[in-house]
Design a protein around this motif. Structure first.
Motif, mmCIF file in Angstrom:
data_model
loop_
_atom_site.group_PDB
_atom_site.id
_atom_site.type_symbol
_atom_site.label_atom_id
_atom_site.label_comp_id
_atom_site.label_asym_id
_atom_site.label_seq_id
_atom_site.Cartn_x
_atom_site.Cartn_y
_atom_site.Cartn_z
ATOM 1 N N LEU A 148 0.554 -0.721 -0.511
ATOM 2 C CA LEU A 148 0.030 -0.292 0.145
ATOM 3 C C LEU A 148 0.548 0.903 -0.155
ATOM 4 O O LEU A 148 0.633 2.119 -0.883
ATOM 5 C CB LEU A 148 -0.933 0.146 1.403
ATOM 6 C CG LEU A 148 -1.484 1.276 1.250
ATOM 7 C CD1 LEU A 148 -2.920 1.294 0.649
ATOM 8 C CD2 LEU A 148 -2.743 1.329 2.759
ATOM 9 N N LYS A 149 1.855 1.284 0.612
ATOM 10 C CA LYS A 149 2.780 2.391 0.682
ATOM 11 C C LYS A 149 3.412 2.725 -0.791
ATOM 12 O O LYS A 149 3.174 3.966 -0.722
ATOM 13 C CB LYS A 149 3.855 2.452 1.876
ATOM 14 C CG LYS A 149 5.101 3.402 1.966
ATOM 15 C CD LYS A 149 5.822 3.209 3.086
ATOM 16 C CE LYS A 149 6.709 3.563 2.712
ATOM 17 N NZ LYS A 149 8.260 3.963 3.758
ATOM 18 N N GLY A 150 3.805 1.195 -1.091
ATOM 19 C CA GLY A 150 3.931 1.651 -3.089
ATOM 20 C C GLY A 150 3.286 2.386 -3.670
ATOM 21 O O GLY A 150 3.023 3.391 -4.087
ATOM 22 N N LEU A 151 2.275 1.541 -3.405
ATOM 23 C CA LEU A 151 0.569 2.714 -4.611
ATOM 24 C C LEU A 151 0.473 3.554 -3.789
ATOM 25 O O LEU A 151 0.338 4.269 -5.245
ATOM 26 C CB LEU A 151 -0.523 1.344 -3.817
ATOM 27 C CG LEU A 151 -1.472 1.503 -4.608
ATOM 28 C CD1 LEU A 151 -2.335 0.174 -4.262
ATOM 29 C CD2 LEU A 151 -2.906 2.826 -3.917
ATOM 30 N N ILE A 152 0.087 3.819 -2.754
ATOM 31 C CA ILE A 152 0.012 6.109 -2.566
ATOM 32 C C ILE A 152 1.230 6.639 -2.727
ATOM 33 O O ILE A 152 1.435 7.373 -4.103
ATOM 34 C CB ILE A 152 -0.245 5.701 -1.118
ATOM 35 C CG1 ILE A 152 -1.278 4.885 -0.184
ATOM 36 C CG2 ILE A 152 -0.028 7.410 -0.370
ATOM 37 C CD1 ILE A 152 -1.162 5.116 1.683
ATOM 38 N N ALA A 153 2.227 6.362 -2.992
ATOM 39 C CA ALA A 153 3.734 7.115 -3.356
ATOM 40 C C ALA A 153 3.608 7.510 -5.319
ATOM 41 O O ALA A 153 3.328 8.336 -5.409
ATOM 42 C CB ALA A 153 5.273 6.807 -2.793
ATOM 43 N N TYR A 154 3.435 6.126 -5.343
ATOM 44 C CA TYR A 154 3.031 5.914 -6.895
ATOM 45 C C TYR A 154 1.648 6.870 -7.489
ATOM 46 O O TYR A 154 2.228 8.025 -8.097
ATOM 47 C CB TYR A 154 2.226 4.600 -8.033
ATOM 48 C CG TYR A 154 2.596 4.547 -9.595
ATOM 49 C CD1 TYR A 154 3.770 4.682 -9.719
ATOM 50 C CD2 TYR A 154 1.654 4.420 -9.926
ATOM 51 C CE1 TYR A 154 3.723 4.742 -11.510
ATOM 52 C CE2 TYR A 154 1.670 4.323 -11.083
ATOM 53 C CZ TYR A 154 2.725 4.218 -11.745
ATOM 54 O OH TYR A 154 2.616 4.507 -13.460
ATOM 55 N N ALA A 155 0.215 6.783 -7.179
ATOM 56 C CA ALA A 155 -0.245 7.631 -7.324
ATOM 57 C C ALA A 155 -0.575 8.795 -6.672
ATOM 58 O O ALA A 155 -0.944 9.586 -7.740
ATOM 59 C CB ALA A 155 -1.375 6.772 -6.248
ATOM 60 N N LYS A 156 0.892 9.157 -5.818
ATOM 61 C CA LYS A 156 1.097 10.821 -5.854
ATOM 62 C C LYS A 156 1.872 11.260 -6.830
ATOM 63 O O LYS A 156 2.195 12.405 -6.609
ATOM 64 C CB LYS A 156 1.031 10.953 -4.096
ATOM 65 C CG LYS A 156 0.634 10.820 -2.923
ATOM 66 C CD LYS A 156 0.752 11.331 -1.992
ATOM 67 C CE LYS A 156 -0.142 10.977 -0.732
ATOM 68 N NZ LYS A 156 0.159 11.311 0.936
ATOM 69 N N ALA A 157 2.513 11.017 -6.930
ATOM 70 C CA ALA A 157 3.722 10.904 -8.644
ATOM 71 C C ALA A 157 3.029 10.784 -9.619
ATOM 72 O O ALA A 157 2.822 11.858 -10.740
ATOM 73 C CB ALA A 157 4.682 9.990 -7.787
ATOM 74 N N HIS A 158 1.731 10.522 -9.603
ATOM 75 C CA HIS A 158 0.918 10.388 -11.361
ATOM 76 C C HIS A 158 -0.658 10.520 -10.803
ATOM 77 O O HIS A 158 -1.373 9.708 -11.017
ATOM 78 C CB HIS A 158 1.193 9.196 -11.611
ATOM 79 C CG HIS A 158 2.430 8.742 -11.782
ATOM 80 N ND1 HIS A 158 3.228 7.901 -11.403
ATOM 81 C CD2 HIS A 158 3.453 8.860 -13.264
ATOM 82 C CE1 HIS A 158 4.440 7.948 -11.399
ATOM 83 N NE2 HIS A 158 4.187 7.948 -12.945
#
Length: 333
Positions: A148-158
């Motif tokens: 989830l941490k990686g998902l959120i980081a990716y979503a915030k970057a895109h």
């Protein structure tokens, strides 16, 4: 609480009042030879292959065996389950048309879709809750995150670029995506499908990077074989089928308890004696080890009960999801 919800809440009192007064349908609908006249039609308002279909066919087996009759399952998919649920509501209250409907049509749609062709409290009669399923947030192996941490980081970057699939507009897993986006402060792109089966096909093919699945019908086996990677369970408590997968709550999104439930309903006006008989049949049939194992195989628990208890549960869930819809600012636009 939204203004749309208030009329439904007031009307819901009619369920309890009618039961207390012993209101029953006309004599013609209480024929003592039920269900010997013809086969019972069980409408499942979702496509074949998903959790509603699996539970519907198990319920058909229980009813057919106990009532010594044929129960024919008809999949009537469309509008997030509302199309088939409307057909149940408009059927004759003679016991020959029942339905296995879901949270989306019974507790979410009244708030999200004020122009429904049916009124849950006026046009439907809750017979029994059937099952509650834990769902999962799963991703294709090519997705650029594993938790989830990686998902959120990716979503915030895109922002607005990370897509997720659901089994339809207004379904419980659609709202799971919207609620996660709100709680995590991210923007996701919703891709609705007409049921779990077509959603799973596109996810496995990599056409979408991730999906919220309303049960573990397809997600469980695909995660176990490495065809998908599980990000989180979307309800309280880990799923026995995927014990290694943490919940969203364990990963910092609290509270997050959004299981998908299904129940047996009929058109308003079903005779009280018929409803009582169906309650008993489900309570006895769904508690067998075989049925509990079949439900567990899709990440679900059997939850049979009384008509009154199911009506109360629908009211409580309608109120809970009305709040979630308002908080997440979910619309169908």
């Amino acid at each position: 609480m939204s203004s749309e919800f208030q009329p439904h809440r007031r009307a819901a009192l009619r369920w309890t009042a009618a039961a207390a007064a012993g209101v029953v349908a006309p004599v013609w609908a209480q024929a003592s030879d039920w269900p010997s006249k013809q086969a019972i039609k069980l409408i499942v308002p979702f496509p074949a292959g998903g959790p509603a279909d699996v539970m519907g066919r198990l319920v058909a087996q229980v009813l057919g065996t106990a009532l010594k009759t044929t129960v024919v399952v008809e999949n009537k998919a469309g509008a997030g389950g509302n199309l088939g649920t409307d057909q149940i509501a408009k059927a004759a209250p003679d016991g020959y048309t029942l339905g296995l409907s879901a949270i989306s049509s019974l507790a979410i749609a009244p708030t999200l879709q004020p122009k429904l062709p049916y009124n849950v409290e006026r046009d439907l009669l809750p017979i029994s809750l059937v099952g509650v399923a834990r769902g999962a947030l799963v991703a294709h192996p090519s997705a650029p995150f594993t938790d989830l941490k990686g998902l959120i980081a990716y979503a915030k970057a895109h922002p607005g670029k990370l897509a997720y699939g659901s089994s339809g507009v207004g379904t419980s897993n659609h709202l799971q995506g919207e609620y996660l986006a709100m709680r995590a402060g991210i923007e996701l792109l919703h891709i609705p499908y007409k049921g779990t089966a077509p959603l799973a096909q596109d996810l496995l093919a990599g056409a979408i990077p991730m999906a919220f699945e309303s049960s573990l019908v397809t997600a469980g086996p695909n995660v176990q074989t490495g065809k998908l990677k599980a990000i989180a369970i979307t309800a309280h408590g880990r799923a026995p089928l995927l014990p290694q997968v943490p919940t969203l709550e364990e990963q910092g999104i609290t509270p997050f308890d959004m299981p998908t439930w299904f129940g047996l309903v009929g058109p308003a006006g079903l005779p009280k004696a018929m409803v009582t008989q169906l309650e008993k049949v489900l309570a006895e049939g769904l508690k067998t080890p075989t049925m509990q194992e079949r439900f567990a195989a899709i990440g679900a628990d059997t939850r049979p009960g009384t008509s009154a208890a199911f009506a109360r549960y629908i009211r409580e869930e309608t109120q809970r999801y009305a709040t979630i819809i308002q908080q997440a600012k979910v619309t169908l636009d």
